[in-house]
Motif scaffolding. Structure first.
Motif, PDB file in Angstrom:
ATOM      1  N   PRO A  19       3.135   1.280   9.330  1.00  0.00           N
ATOM      2  CA  PRO A  19       4.404   1.887   9.734  1.00  0.00           C
ATOM      3  C   PRO A  19       5.602   1.098   9.192  1.00  0.00           C
ATOM      4  O   PRO A  19       5.580  -0.131   9.208  1.00  0.00           O
ATOM      5  CB  PRO A  19       4.361   1.795  11.260  1.00  0.00           C
ATOM      6  CG  PRO A  19       3.462   0.648  11.554  1.00  0.00           C
ATOM      7  CD  PRO A  19       2.452   0.594  10.450  1.00  0.00           C
ATOM      8  N   VAL A  20       6.601   1.819   8.681  1.00  0.00           N
ATOM      9  CA  VAL A  20       7.761   1.112   8.152  1.00  0.00           C
ATOM     10  C   VAL A  20       8.966   1.208   9.066  1.00  0.00           C
ATOM     11  O   VAL A  20       9.027   2.045   9.967  1.00  0.00           O
ATOM     12  CB  VAL A  20       8.179   1.613   6.753  1.00  0.00           C
ATOM     13  CG1 VAL A  20       7.103   1.366   5.732  1.00  0.00           C
ATOM     14  CG2 VAL A  20       8.602   3.061   6.795  1.00  0.00           C
ATOM     15  N   CYS A  21       9.908   0.335   8.772  1.00  0.00           N
ATOM     16  CA  CYS A  21      11.124   0.254   9.557  1.00  0.00           C
ATOM     17  C   CYS A  21      12.231  -0.214   8.623  1.00  0.00           C
ATOM     18  O   CYS A  21      11.978  -0.912   7.644  1.00  0.00           O
ATOM     19  CB  CYS A  21      10.862  -0.753  10.674  1.00  0.00           C
ATOM     20  SG  CYS A  21      12.298  -1.523  11.368  1.00  0.00           S
ATOM     21  N   LEU A  22      13.458   0.250   8.913  1.00  0.00           N
ATOM     22  CA  LEU A  22      14.601  -0.204   8.128  1.00  0.00           C
ATOM     23  C   LEU A  22      15.336  -1.285   8.897  1.00  0.00           C
ATOM     24  O   LEU A  22      15.686  -1.102  10.061  1.00  0.00           O
ATOM     25  CB  LEU A  22      15.558   0.966   7.865  1.00  0.00           C
ATOM     26  CG  LEU A  22      16.888   0.546   7.231  1.00  0.00           C
ATOM     27  CD1 LEU A  22      16.717   0.253   5.758  1.00  0.00           C
ATOM     28  CD2 LEU A  22      17.962   1.595   7.460  1.00  0.00           C
TER      29      LEU A  22
ATOM     30  N   VAL B 214       2.068  10.415   0.607  1.00  0.00           N
ATOM     31  CA  VAL B 214       1.719   9.418   1.613  1.00  0.00           C
ATOM     32  C   VAL B 214       0.959  10.114   2.738  1.00  0.00           C
ATOM     33  O   VAL B 214       1.481  11.037   3.361  1.00  0.00           O
ATOM     34  CB  VAL B 214       2.994   8.767   2.190  1.00  0.00           C
ATOM     35  CG1 VAL B 214       2.647   7.556   3.015  1.00  0.00           C
ATOM     36  CG2 VAL B 214       3.940   8.387   1.067  1.00  0.00           C
ATOM     37  N   SER B 215      -0.264   9.678   2.993  1.00  0.00           N
ATOM     38  CA  SER B 215      -1.061  10.339   4.022  1.00  0.00           C
ATOM     39  C   SER B 215      -0.635   9.866   5.416  1.00  0.00           C
ATOM     40  O   SER B 215      -0.018   8.812   5.571  1.00  0.00           O
ATOM     41  CB  SER B 215      -2.537  10.026   3.812  1.00  0.00           C
ATOM     42  OG  SER B 215      -2.754   8.657   4.073  1.00  0.00           O
ATOM     43  N   GLN B 216      -0.976  10.672   6.432  1.00  0.00           N
ATOM     44  CA  GLN B 216      -0.643  10.305   7.806  1.00  0.00           C
ATOM     45  C   GLN B 216      -1.314   8.988   8.175  1.00  0.00           C
ATOM     46  O   GLN B 216      -0.735   8.136   8.836  1.00  0.00           O
ATOM     47  CB  GLN B 216      -1.084  11.443   8.761  1.00  0.00           C
ATOM     48  CG  GLN B 216      -0.539  11.284  10.172  1.00  0.00           C
ATOM     49  CD  GLN B 216       0.981  11.082  10.195  1.00  0.00           C
ATOM     50  OE1 GLN B 216       1.726  11.824   9.562  1.00  0.00           O
ATOM     51  NE2 GLN B 216       1.441  10.040  10.905  1.00  0.00           N
ATOM     52  N   LYS B 217      -2.546   8.828   7.684  1.00  0.00           N
ATOM     53  CA  LYS B 217      -3.307   7.618   7.962  1.00  0.00           C
ATOM     54  C   LYS B 217      -2.547   6.397   7.417  1.00  0.00           C
ATOM     55  O   LYS B 217      -2.388   5.374   8.089  1.00  0.00           O
ATOM     56  CB  LYS B 217      -4.673   7.743   7.289  1.00  0.00           C
ATOM     57  CG  LYS B 217      -5.589   6.569   7.490  1.00  0.00           C
ATOM     58  CD  LYS B 217      -7.027   6.944   7.118  1.00  0.00           C
ATOM     59  CE  LYS B 217      -7.969   5.754   7.195  1.00  0.00           C
ATOM     60  NZ  LYS B 217      -7.986   4.951   5.983  1.00  0.00           N
ATOM     61  N   MET B 218      -2.062   6.564   6.209  1.00  0.00           N
ATOM     62  CA  MET B 218      -1.290   5.512   5.556  1.00  0.00           C
ATOM     63  C   MET B 218      -0.086   5.130   6.405  1.00  0.00           C
ATOM     64  O   MET B 218       0.237   3.956   6.589  1.00  0.00           O
ATOM     65  CB  MET B 218      -0.843   6.076   4.193  1.00  0.00           C
ATOM     66  CG  MET B 218      -0.318   5.078   3.222  1.00  0.00           C
ATOM     67  SD  MET B 218      -1.527   3.841   2.797  1.00  0.00           S
ATOM     68  CE  MET B 218      -2.538   4.687   1.637  1.00  0.00           C
TER      69      MET B 218
ATOM     70  N   LYS C 241       0.818  -1.216   0.000  1.00  0.00           N
ATOM     71  CA  LYS C 241       0.000   0.000   0.000  1.00  0.00           C
ATOM     72  C   LYS C 241       0.849   1.263   0.000  1.00  0.00           C
ATOM     73  O   LYS C 241       0.393   2.328  -0.392  1.00  0.00           O
ATOM     74  CB  LYS C 241      -0.914   0.026   1.226  1.00  0.00           C
ATOM     75  CG  LYS C 241      -1.967  -1.057   1.204  1.00  0.00           C
ATOM     76  CD  LYS C 241      -2.844  -0.983   2.429  1.00  0.00           C
ATOM     77  CE  LYS C 241      -3.799  -2.171   2.441  1.00  0.00           C
ATOM     78  NZ  LYS C 241      -4.473  -2.294   3.748  1.00  0.00           N
ATOM     79  N   ARG C 242       2.091   1.130   0.468  1.00  0.00           N
ATOM     80  CA  ARG C 242       2.952   2.295   0.574  1.00  0.00           C
ATOM     81  C   ARG C 242       3.729   2.572  -0.708  1.00  0.00           C
ATOM     82  O   ARG C 242       4.324   3.640  -0.857  1.00  0.00           O
ATOM     83  CB  ARG C 242       3.972   2.090   1.714  1.00  0.00           C
ATOM     84  CG  ARG C 242       3.376   1.951   3.094  1.00  0.00           C
ATOM     85  CD  ARG C 242       2.937   3.278   3.657  1.00  0.00           C
ATOM     86  NE  ARG C 242       3.981   4.290   3.636  1.00  0.00           N
ATOM     87  CZ  ARG C 242       4.725   4.616   4.687  1.00  0.00           C
ATOM     88  NH1 ARG C 242       4.547   4.016   5.842  1.00  0.00           N
ATOM     89  NH2 ARG C 242       5.640   5.549   4.600  1.00  0.00           N
ATOM     90  N   LEU C 243       3.786   1.577  -1.598  1.00  0.00           N
ATOM     91  CA  LEU C 243       4.683   1.695  -2.751  1.00  0.00           C
ATOM     92  C   LEU C 243       4.045   2.470  -3.901  1.00  0.00           C
ATOM     93  O   LEU C 243       2.842   2.409  -4.107  1.00  0.00           O
ATOM     94  CB  LEU C 243       5.094   0.305  -3.250  1.00  0.00           C
ATOM     95  CG  LEU C 243       5.813  -0.554  -2.206  1.00  0.00           C
ATOM     96  CD1 LEU C 243       6.139  -1.915  -2.778  1.00  0.00           C
ATOM     97  CD2 LEU C 243       7.069   0.134  -1.703  1.00  0.00           C
TER      98      LEU C 243
END
Lengths: 546, 331
Positions: free
Chosen positions: A319-322, A310-314, A303-305
């Motif tokens: 939430p992503v992480c490296l 990118v909305s705050q809701k998104m 959904k993020r790609l």
């Protein structure tokens, strides 16, 4: 243009790697720099712009040829590529009559790219567009028309990989492949200035955004690995996210995907972390959606790609992480030739000094025997990982896929036996061959489609199945055919989730054909119930989106 | 009443009680040419051109009952006149003309309009009803002269004299056409796979002039074929037969090679566009030259060609379902 079309033709006419490299090297040795940079730009697929759609090109052709549209469609179905279909059809249509003298279109590539082709942007009416494109077609030979159409539609792919282009350039210039690969990473402008930088014997000033070429793991060769001294190896989880390179140089931050797309703005939550690091640092890692101590299902990341905003809701929901794998640059210095253990030590210190909830070090897994590794691999699914990556502790960070330093050891895919229900012809290389298949599982007396798969059969099997499909077609719906539900295939996939967009209520990740089960009849195929059992198994390991 | 209809056995002429290129065993089979999808085993009597006898017997067995005819020679079956006319496809290939009262039908078999030094050129036979093939019945298929393509083959062969050059092509027709065209460029010996060797002998017996050839299987084990051109049928590609040649360059000669995707998915290094079937302009031109008002289109792109002829020229053209295969896309 003639020379570039010739190169394209030579490279396209052969499947031999050697012959391709030779043709490329010869071209690079003899071509003018201004054309050469454009050729590189095109061959490496740096063009992202589409000046004319395939649809428009087709309209122009239909206007000048007076060919019935259905006949064009039939031809297209056979060829699988609009640019090529038009080039083939123009062989038999005398456009030259009544056209102005067009000798001046025998121009070098850079003229075409910089002056001639961009003209289409300024045309206001369709009549002008038709006249313009037709005059080009009339001036070029069959193969040049094909190349031009490819340039116009922006779908410039040729039967040559980035690696071969770089190899050809290395042969022509004597500059090592790895150096060229690095200099050609990321975006560049096809200018003389770039050409000079590219071929400069000394290290050159690079733009802050420039990434390093990615180093990739190869599928594990078990026999070869068995004789290794395991104490010299490190094991990590293989995550199912997107591989990325994160750069902080001179106050600017950049995130590159493996496909060399700049994706910085898709992940705003990573920027404060990246910004907090000292300038002159480049990290290699995996971006994942993460919750608590484990990854979320890939669907969240999906959904993020590819989003512009990118909305705050998104961000809150996904939430992503490296997960940091490696350190490629430190204090502005290229660290790729240091051994992995040193790079990793520095990476560890860096992450400890600049702690962030969105960045974690990829964990080194404990093992002392091959049996331990097998055990870890078996646990990967529960971890939400897709297997292991094994890295030699003394390995440098190389370019591309060089075997022997980094191995990936993936999980066995999940699999189900399903019945072939629909088939559709592919495009390009697979035009006019039925290669896109839809497979179904039993639900009571019904077969419910559950996956589409395109790969996994060899050429001989594809041809055999194509013949079978033609002879056992029940109905045609446009390009799709329904076939007698009698052929069973073992379908492998990496994951399975609930989905309200599919009739079966499930969707699978990376479905492909593992085997054609000629030994099984349709009644012996698996049921949707079996698929749901797999789904429950998966649910225990990752949290899927609702 | 139509002179020819389709029966489960094949194209049938009721008045003359014979079949043309039947796909099942029948009493009397008139054969346009000896390719496998047109000449099948088991029939009682085979009628074909005299010049095709050798090859037909090689393929169907020497015991078959064979009646040979010359091109243009009138034969009578019951009340119907039948004659065979050159189709330009392969050695001995014919169109079959049937005449009853004032009506003439022609069955084309497979045909081409390009020059081919290995067989008699196509002859236009005016008729009321023409039954045509349409293997390459789309305007993307336009052929260059055979000599032009064979020159490309010759250049490809000469471009690498350190390796064997393996050219795959159909054993009957295409191979001999290439050997005949090559006489313009060279007199070097070309080596042949067994299947091609035997058919080539039949061509030589029929008086077709070709460059010198030898069978690969007659060469000593130690012979390396360095710099040689070798012709083989597509079925030999990636077979154990191929192991004999060290690091060969490979190519395929076929009309399908006109399309990039078709070329790439086969895995030959090179593709040469060379077909023994009519290209699109050839098909359309031929139909028009026969002056036929009614056209049946058999194998290949039958729907497209029939629709085009109907829409563009007002002909009564329709597809006809048969079991002919034309230049098999996959072999």
């Amino acid at each position: 243009m003639k020379r570039f079309a010739q190169l394209f033709q030579q490279v396209d006419a052969t499947t031999s790697t050697n012959a391709k490299v030779q043709a490329l090297a010869h071209y690079f040795q003899t071509e003018q720099p201004r054309n050469l940079v454009w050729a590189l730009y095109l061959l490496l697929g740096k063009t992202r712009r589409r000046l004319v759609t395939a649809h428009t090109l087709r309209k122009v052709f239909l206007q000048v040829s007076a060919m019935p549209e259905w006949l064009f469609s039939d031809c297209y179905a056979q060829v699988g590529d609009s640019a090529e279909t038009i080039a083939l059809l123009l062989q038999d249509i005398p456009l030259r009559q009544g056209q102005p003298a067009v000798d001046d279109l025998n121009l070098p590539l850079h003229e075409w790219m910089e002056r001639v082709i961009p003209q289409v942007k300024d045309l206001e009416t369709e009549t002008e567009l038709v006249a313009c494109i037709t005059s080009w077609w009339a001036a070029l030979d069959n193969f040049e028309v094909f190349v031009l159409n490819k340039l116009l539609t922006g779908a410039f792919r040729i039967g040559v990989s980035e690696k071969l282009v770089i190899k050809g350039l290395a042969v022509a210039t004597g500059i090592p492949e790895a150096v060229l690969a690095h200099r050609l990473m990321g975006d560049f402008a096809p200018t003389l200035g770039f050409y000079q930088q590219l071929l400069s014997p000394e290290a050159t000033e690079r733009s802050p955004s420039q990434p390093y070429p990615f180093f990739l793991a190869s599928p594990l060769e078990v026999d070869r690995f068995q004789t290794e001294d395991l104490s010299q190896w490190q094991a990590e989880w293989k995550w199912d996210g997107i591989r990325a390179q994160l750069i902080h140089r001179s106050g600017e931050c950049f995130i590159w995907s493996r496909g060399e797309d700049l994706i910085t703005h898709q992940f705003p939550e990573l920027q404060p972390f990246l910004q907090s690091l000292p300038s002159g640092v480049v990290l290699d890692g995996e971006i994942l959606c993460w919750q608590g101590d484990r990854p979320m299902h890939f669907n969240h990341l999906q959904k993020r790609l590819g989003r512009k905003r990118v909305s705050q809701k998104m961000i809150t929901e996904n939430p992503v992480c490296l997960i940091a794998y490696d350190l490629l640059e430190w204090q502005g210095k290229d660290w790729r030739n240091y051994p992995l253990c040193d790079r990793r030590q520095q990476l560890l210190e860096l992450l400890e000094s600049f702690p962030s909830p969105v960045a974690r070090l990829s964990q080194a897994l404990e093992f002392s025997s091959l049996a331990d590794l097998e055990q870890l691999r078996a646990e990967a699914r529960q971890q939400g990982a897709e297997g292991l990556v094994l890295k030699a502790r003394n390995s440098p960070y190389l370019v591309g896929r060089k075997r022997g330093y980094w191995w990936k050891y993936k999980l066995e895919p999940m699999s189900l036996d399903a019945v072939l229900l629909y088939a559709q012809a592919g495009s390009g290389k697979r035009a006019n061959l039925f290669t896109d298949y839809t497979f179904a599982l039993w639900q009571g007396q019904d077969l419910v489609p559950f996956a589409k798969a395109y790969s996994g059969l060899d050429n001989q099997e594809i041809n055999e199945l194509d013949k079978w499909i033609r002879k056992h077609t029940l109905e045609k719906f446009g390009p799709v055919r329904s076939v007698e539900p009698s052929q069973v295939f073992e379908i492998g996939f990496e994951g399975i989730t609930e989905s309200n967009r599919h009739k079966s209520g499930i969707s699978v990740r990376f479905p492909r054909i593992l085997r054609w089960r000629k030994d099984k009849s349709a009644t012996e195929a698996d049921t949707l119930v079996a698929a749901i059992a797999l789904l429950k198994l998966m649910d225990r390991s990752t949290s899927a989106p609702g | 009443m139509p002179l020819i209809t389709v029966r489960p056995e094949g194209l049938y002429c009721e008045i003359g009680d014979f079949f043309i290129d039947p796909w099942r065993a029948v009493d009397t089979a008139l054969i346009t040419h000896a390719h496998a999808d047109h000449a099948r085993a088991g029939s009682h009597l085979y009628v074909a051109t005299q010049i095709s006898e050798g090859i037909l017997k090689k393929r169907l067995g020497s015991q078959i009952q064979f009646q040979g005819v010359e091109y243009g020679e009138p034969l009578k079956f019951g009340n119907i006149w039948v004659s065979f006319h050159p189709a330009g496809h392969v050695l001995g290939s014919a169109q079959i003309r049937v005449e009853y009262k004032d009506e003439v039908w022609v069955v084309s078999g497979d045909y081409k309009r390009c020059v081919d030094p290995s067989c008699a050129p196509f002859e236009v036979i005016p008729c009321h009803t023409f039954i045509t093939e349409a293997t390459f019945g789309l305007p993307i298929y336009t052929w260059q002269p055979g000599a032009t393509t064979v020159k490309q083959i010759y250049d490809w062969w000469q471009s690498d004299r350190d390796r064997p050059s393996l050219l795959f092509c159909y054993a009957f027709g295409k191979a001999q056409r290439i050997l005949a065209e090559l006489t313009q460029f060279t007199d070097q010996t070309v080596y042949l796979h067994g299947a091609i060797h035997s058919l080539t002998e039949s061509y030589r017996t029929a008086g077709v002039s070709m460059i010198p050839t030898l069978s690969t299987s007659d060469q000593p084990r130690s012979y390396k074929f360095k710099g040689d051109l070798i012709l083989a049928p597509p079925s030999a590609h990636r077979s154990s037969w191929m192991k004999r040649f060290s690091q060969p360059q490979t190519a395929f000669a076929s009309g399908w090679m006109a399309v990039r995707g078709a070329r790439r998915r086969r895995g030959y290094e090179r593709g040469f566009v060379l077909s023994d079937h009519a290209d699109w302009p050839g098909l359309v031109q031929t139909v028009r030259q026969t002056k036929a008002q009614q056209v049946y289109v058999t194998h290949g792109q039958s729907e497209a060609l029939a629709r085009y002829l109907t829409e563009q020229y007002g002909l009564e053209a329709m597809p006809l379902k048969t079991l002919f295969e034309g230049e098999g896309d996959i072999e």
